[in-house]
Enzyme design. Sequence first.
Site, PDB file in Angstrom:
ATOM      1  CB  THR A  61      -1.032  -0.061   1.163  1.00 38.65           C
ATOM      2  OG1 THR A  61      -1.927   1.037   1.027  1.00 38.65           O
ATOM      3  CG2 THR A  61      -0.381  -0.014   2.529  1.00 38.65           C
ATOM      4  CE  LYS A  65      -2.025   0.790  -3.257  1.00 41.16           C
ATOM      5  NZ  LYS A  65      -3.418   1.099  -3.565  1.00 41.16           N
ATOM      6  N   GLY A 128      -4.874  10.165  -9.834  1.00 39.29           N
ATOM      7  CA  GLY A 128      -3.711   9.562  -9.175  1.00 39.29           C
ATOM      8  C   GLY A 128      -3.706   8.050  -9.352  1.00 39.29           C
ATOM      9  CB  THR A 152      -2.865  18.594 -12.018  1.00 43.07           C
ATOM     10  OG1 THR A 152      -2.588  18.964 -10.664  1.00 43.07           O
ATOM     11  CG2 THR A 152      -1.730  19.018 -12.929  1.00 43.07           C
TER      12      THR A 152
HETATM   13  P1  NDP Z   1      -2.653   9.980  -5.264  1.00 46.26           P
HETATM   14  O1  NDP Z   1      -1.823  10.803  -4.344  1.00 46.26           O
HETATM   15  O2  NDP Z   1      -1.998   9.131  -6.294  1.00 46.26           O
HETATM   16  O3  NDP Z   1      -3.675  10.959  -6.045  1.00 46.26           O
HETATM   17  C1  NDP Z   1      -4.411  11.919  -5.352  1.00 46.26           C
HETATM   18  C2  NDP Z   1      -5.399  12.597  -6.302  1.00 46.26           C
HETATM   19  O4  NDP Z   1      -6.221  13.476  -5.541  1.00 46.26           O
HETATM   20  C3  NDP Z   1      -4.734  13.457  -7.402  1.00 46.26           C
HETATM   21  O5  NDP Z   1      -5.492  13.342  -8.574  1.00 46.26           O
HETATM   22  C4  NDP Z   1      -4.834  14.862  -6.791  1.00 46.26           C
HETATM   23  O6  NDP Z   1      -4.879  15.892  -7.774  1.00 46.26           O
HETATM   24  C5  NDP Z   1      -6.177  14.787  -6.106  1.00 46.26           C
HETATM   25  N1  NDP Z   1      -6.318  15.744  -4.992  1.00 46.26           N
HETATM   26  C6  NDP Z   1      -5.609  15.794  -3.848  1.00 46.26           C
HETATM   27  N2  NDP Z   1      -6.057  16.794  -3.057  1.00 46.26           N
HETATM   28  C7  NDP Z   1      -7.073  17.395  -3.722  1.00 46.26           C
HETATM   29  C8  NDP Z   1      -7.930  18.492  -3.434  1.00 46.26           C
HETATM   30  N3  NDP Z   1      -7.832  19.159  -2.286  1.00 46.26           N
HETATM   31  N4  NDP Z   1      -8.860  18.838  -4.359  1.00 46.26           N
HETATM   32  C9  NDP Z   1      -8.972  18.149  -5.527  1.00 46.26           C
HETATM   33  N5  NDP Z   1      -8.176  17.108  -5.865  1.00 46.26           N
HETATM   34  C10 NDP Z   1      -7.238  16.729  -4.966  1.00 46.26           C
HETATM   35  O7  NDP Z   1      -3.600   9.106  -4.300  1.00 46.26           O
HETATM   36  P2  NDP Z   1      -4.299   7.706  -4.667  1.00 46.26           P
HETATM   37  O8  NDP Z   1      -4.884   7.831  -6.017  1.00 46.26           O
HETATM   38  O9  NDP Z   1      -3.381   6.582  -4.363  1.00 46.26           O
HETATM   39  O10 NDP Z   1      -5.474   7.624  -3.554  1.00 46.26           O
HETATM   40  C11 NDP Z   1      -6.582   8.490  -3.623  1.00 46.26           C
HETATM   41  C12 NDP Z   1      -7.609   8.130  -2.541  1.00 46.26           C
HETATM   42  O11 NDP Z   1      -8.145   6.840  -2.757  1.00 46.26           O
HETATM   43  C13 NDP Z   1      -7.049   8.125  -1.128  1.00 46.26           C
HETATM   44  O12 NDP Z   1      -7.997   8.765  -0.283  1.00 46.26           O
HETATM   45  C14 NDP Z   1      -6.936   6.657  -0.780  1.00 46.26           C
HETATM   46  O13 NDP Z   1      -7.076   6.440   0.605  1.00 46.26           O
HETATM   47  C15 NDP Z   1      -8.126   6.094  -1.560  1.00 46.26           C
HETATM   48  N6  NDP Z   1      -7.978   4.665  -1.880  1.00 46.26           N
HETATM   49  C16 NDP Z   1      -8.882   3.788  -1.342  1.00 46.26           C
HETATM   50  C17 NDP Z   1      -8.798   2.433  -1.596  1.00 46.26           C
HETATM   51  C18 NDP Z   1      -9.815   1.507  -0.993  1.00 46.26           C
HETATM   52  O14 NDP Z   1      -9.618   0.280  -1.028  1.00 46.26           O
HETATM   53  N7  NDP Z   1     -10.915   2.006  -0.464  1.00 46.26           N
HETATM   54  C19 NDP Z   1      -7.731   1.875  -2.451  1.00 46.26           C
HETATM   55  C20 NDP Z   1      -6.844   2.892  -3.011  1.00 46.26           C
HETATM   56  C21 NDP Z   1      -6.973   4.222  -2.696  1.00 46.26           C
HETATM   57  P3  NDP Z   1      -3.510  16.490  -8.427  1.00 46.26           P
HETATM   58  O15 NDP Z   1      -3.144  15.554  -9.530  1.00 46.26           O
HETATM   59  O16 NDP Z   1      -3.916  17.829  -8.883  1.00 46.26           O
HETATM   60  O17 NDP Z   1      -2.485  16.520  -7.325  1.00 46.26           O
END
Ligand code: NDP
Length: 273
Positions: A61, A65, A128, A152
Amino acid sequence: MDRYLVFGHPVRHSKSPFIHTLFARQTQQELEYGLAEPAVDEFAQALCTFFDQGGKGCNVTVPFKEQAFTLVDQLSSRAKRARAVNTIKLTDDGVLLGDNTDGAGLVADLKSHGVTLADSRILLLGAGGAARGALAPLLAELPSELVIANRTHTKAQQLAAEFCDLGPVTAQTYELLAGPFDLVINSTSASLQGELPPLAPGLIHADIAIYDMMYGATDTPFIGWAKQHGARQTMDGLGMLVEQAAEAFTVWRGIRPGTKQVLRELKRNLGVI
Ligand code: NDP
């Protein structure tokens, strides 16, 4: 006894040992499942040591990953697409197989809530790792359209370009999103900071389904906001967590555990019910 664990940093909060212990009990599999929290620059070594010492498989995790993706010998097609690995299995031939079960877990959970994906118009917030893992399994369900919006915008555009061979996926800025959507999936980490993705409230309507990959003992900020604007069906990511774990367990043990009872136990453990 066969040994499994989850690598993460931090990982102490992880529910994976709880979930896999219940799966093992339910399917009468003899295994133990633990936690490992190596320093961020010591993951590769820790992974090697675990398998050298007889480990059979692991989950991976945040934040490992993407690194796991580069460390395994073979990749499943869904891990290749996700460019991230959350499940590793040591095969009988001694090969480290990297897989990604997150997207399959999301789709299984959506279906278990009765959400129709075929011919639906889906809005995916975030670009993300979680969004990347979700795209191929979502597109395989044949939605009429899947729109990605991300803070973004260029990242959403890149993802749409990368997955457009699999189905009708496009990118749009938050400001220019045009409804109606049948389903909104929040894969941003905004809720982690108590923030909301900048979505116009006008996109929420009574018949929309809202899914937040985040979860907690109470409504996530996004779910609370969507309810406030009239959404009647809201779901958090706890079911996805259990479903991705069930998929990983199946990869390791060749036997699929039931998830309903385990999800109920987990909710009780978290104080949700
Ligand atoms: P990443 O860090 O790879 O991506 C985060 C994303 O969120 C990016 O697209 C980022 O945008 C966006 N973001 C962050 N802050 C904000 C904000 N304030 N407003 C708008 N957009 C925002 O994280 P992950 O993709 O790995 O994880 C994302 C979520 O999914 C987490 O909360 C994680 O806990 C959850 N998750 C849950 C799982 C489950 O089994 N339930 C499994 C995997 C993940 P930008 O590109 O602009 O930075």
